[in-house]
Design an enzyme around this catalytic site. Structure first.
Site, PDB file in Angstrom:
ATOM      1  CG  ASP A 102      -0.324  -0.573   2.472  1.00 37.78           C
ATOM      2  OD1 ASP A 102       0.912  -0.593   2.551  1.00 37.78           O
ATOM      3  OD2 ASP A 102      -1.061  -0.994   3.367  1.00 37.78           O
TER       4      ASP A 102
ATOM      5  CG  ASN B 213      -8.782  -1.587  11.983  1.00 35.98           C
ATOM      6  OD1 ASN B 213      -7.868  -2.271  11.520  1.00 35.98           O
ATOM      7  ND2 ASN B 213      -9.258  -0.521  11.358  1.00 35.98           N
TER       8      ASN B 213
ATOM      9  CG  HIS C 267      -5.802  -2.414   8.814  1.00 36.41           C
ATOM     10  ND1 HIS C 267      -5.875  -1.088   9.186  1.00 36.41           N
ATOM     11  CD2 HIS C 267      -4.482  -2.721   8.919  1.00 36.41           C
ATOM     12  CE1 HIS C 267      -4.678  -0.638   9.482  1.00 36.41           C
ATOM     13  NE2 HIS C 267      -3.809  -1.614   9.331  1.00 36.41           N
TER      14      HIS C 267
ATOM     15  CD  GLU D 196      -8.816   0.838   7.744  1.00 36.20           C
ATOM     16  OE1 GLU D 196      -8.683  -0.130   8.523  1.00 36.20           O
ATOM     17  OE2 GLU D 196      -8.285   1.939   7.955  1.00 36.20           O
TER      18      GLU D 196
HETATM   19  C1  F6R Z   1       1.568  -1.592   6.072  1.00 36.89           C
HETATM   20  C2  F6R Z   1       0.225  -2.170   6.148  1.00 36.89           C
HETATM   21  C3  F6R Z   1      -0.549  -2.185   7.418  1.00 36.89           C
HETATM   22  C4  F6R Z   1       0.299  -2.460   8.657  1.00 36.89           C
HETATM   23  C5  F6R Z   1      -0.558  -2.447   9.913  1.00 36.89           C
HETATM   24  C6  F6R Z   1       0.278  -2.637  11.161  1.00 36.89           C
HETATM   25  O1  F6R Z   1       2.088  -1.711   4.763  1.00 36.89           O
HETATM   26  O2  F6R Z   1      -0.281  -2.592   5.168  1.00 36.89           O
HETATM   27  O3  F6R Z   1      -1.552  -3.166   7.336  1.00 36.89           O
HETATM   28  O4  F6R Z   1       0.937  -3.700   8.517  1.00 36.89           O
HETATM   29  O5  F6R Z   1      -1.241  -1.245  10.001  1.00 36.89           O
HETATM   30  O6  F6R Z   1       1.118  -1.537  11.312  1.00 36.89           O
HETATM   31  P1  F6R Z   1       2.289  -1.522  12.391  1.00 36.89           P
HETATM   32  O7  F6R Z   1       3.250  -2.578  11.972  1.00 36.89           O
HETATM   33  O8  F6R Z   1       2.898  -0.157  12.297  1.00 36.89           O
HETATM   34  O9  F6R Z   1       1.652  -1.819  13.704  1.00 36.89           O
END
Ligand code: F6R
Length: 244
Positions: free
Chosen positions: A67, A135, A137, A142
């Site tokens: 992303d 959450n 995701h 989401e």
């Molecule tokens: C990042 C991504 C997100 C993160 C998730 C956890 O490329 O796609 O899904 O993996 O938000 O983020 P952290 O590792 O910062 O807790």
């Protein structure tokens, strides 16, 4: 789903780096699906070390990231393309032309999503690394995103904006939209490796593993993947350890 609960962040990162190294050495033209955020930083550090000491080469590897924020590009420190260069691409021998992320600066976002979808058709991931949102995701898919979704533009939820505010000077600086690989394209990966650490992930980890497979928890779809491994530290896996 194969589940490994390990002692701490270092052990999680070590096992993850090993899994990546196995795919890189055991595949002719490896395609790695990569994630950003704080979770995989330790894994990238260990992979960089392996490369620097000549144990592993990324010369033949192609990468596709999950992303990117809409409106941010390589020059923006908080962009995911910047993160990838800083933590991985610029520290290994991977040719820049082999690295791919959605372009958050694209003028025509629909066209950019279509381009990225086609690219993922050409480069199917041998291994997709995933972090987990508190959450539930995966990527920036989401809660209540269709399991059939492909690359699309997403309005980030308030909880994701809150979680990611720690990377920005002020919460109001967090972009509200992103381009993300869709759930169908994540599930198309031959193997998936989910990483999670920290107590704030414990509920999402539990829902992902034992919750109903439902779109309100995007990560629950991973229960259907035939080759999915979850590596969590003891705090993120706390609720799993209590299941009899
Ligand atoms: C990042 C991504 C997100 C993160 C998730 C956890 O490329 O796609 O899904 O993996 O938000 O983020 P952290 O590792 O910062 O807790």
């Amino acid at each position: 789903m194969k589940i490994l609960v390990v002692k701490d962040y270092y052990d999680m990162s070590r096992l993850a780096a090993q899994a990546v190294a196995e795919v890189v050495t055991g595949t002719e033209k490896p395609v790695l699906g990569l994630a950003t955020g704080s979770t995989p930083v330790g894994t990238y550090k260990l992979l960089v070390e392996m490369c620097k000491t000549g144990k592993l080469s990324f010369r033949n590897v192609t990468t596709v990231n999950l992303d990117e924020y809409v409106g941010l590009g390589k020059r923006d420190e908080q962009s995911y393309v910047h993160f990838m260069h800083e933590n991985f691409f610029d520290r290994t021998d991977i040719p820049e032309r082999n690295t791919n992320l959605p372009n958050g600066l694209a003028k025509d976002l629909d066209k950019e999503c279509a381009r990225y979808h086609d690219l993922l058709g050409e480069y199917r991931q041998d291994l997709q690394i995933l972090g987990l949102g508190s959450n539930g995701h995966i990527g920036f898919n989401e809660p209540n995103t269709s399991f059939e979704s492909t690359t699309h533009v997403v309005d980030l939820s308030q909880s994701t904006i809150r979680d990611n505010a720690r990377f920005f000077p002020h919460p109001s600086c967090v972009p509200t939209r992103a381009i993300t690989m869709g759930i169908a394209e994540i599930m198309n990966s031959k193997k998936i490796l989910v990483l999670a650490n920290g107590a704030n992930k414990a509920d999402a980890v539990y829902q992902m593993v034992y919750g109903e497979i439902k779109e309100n928890c995007p990560a629950s779809v991973l229960q259907r993947h035939p080759e999915c491994t979850l590596i969590v530290d003891e705090t993120a896996g706390a609720r799993l350890l209590n299941v009899k």
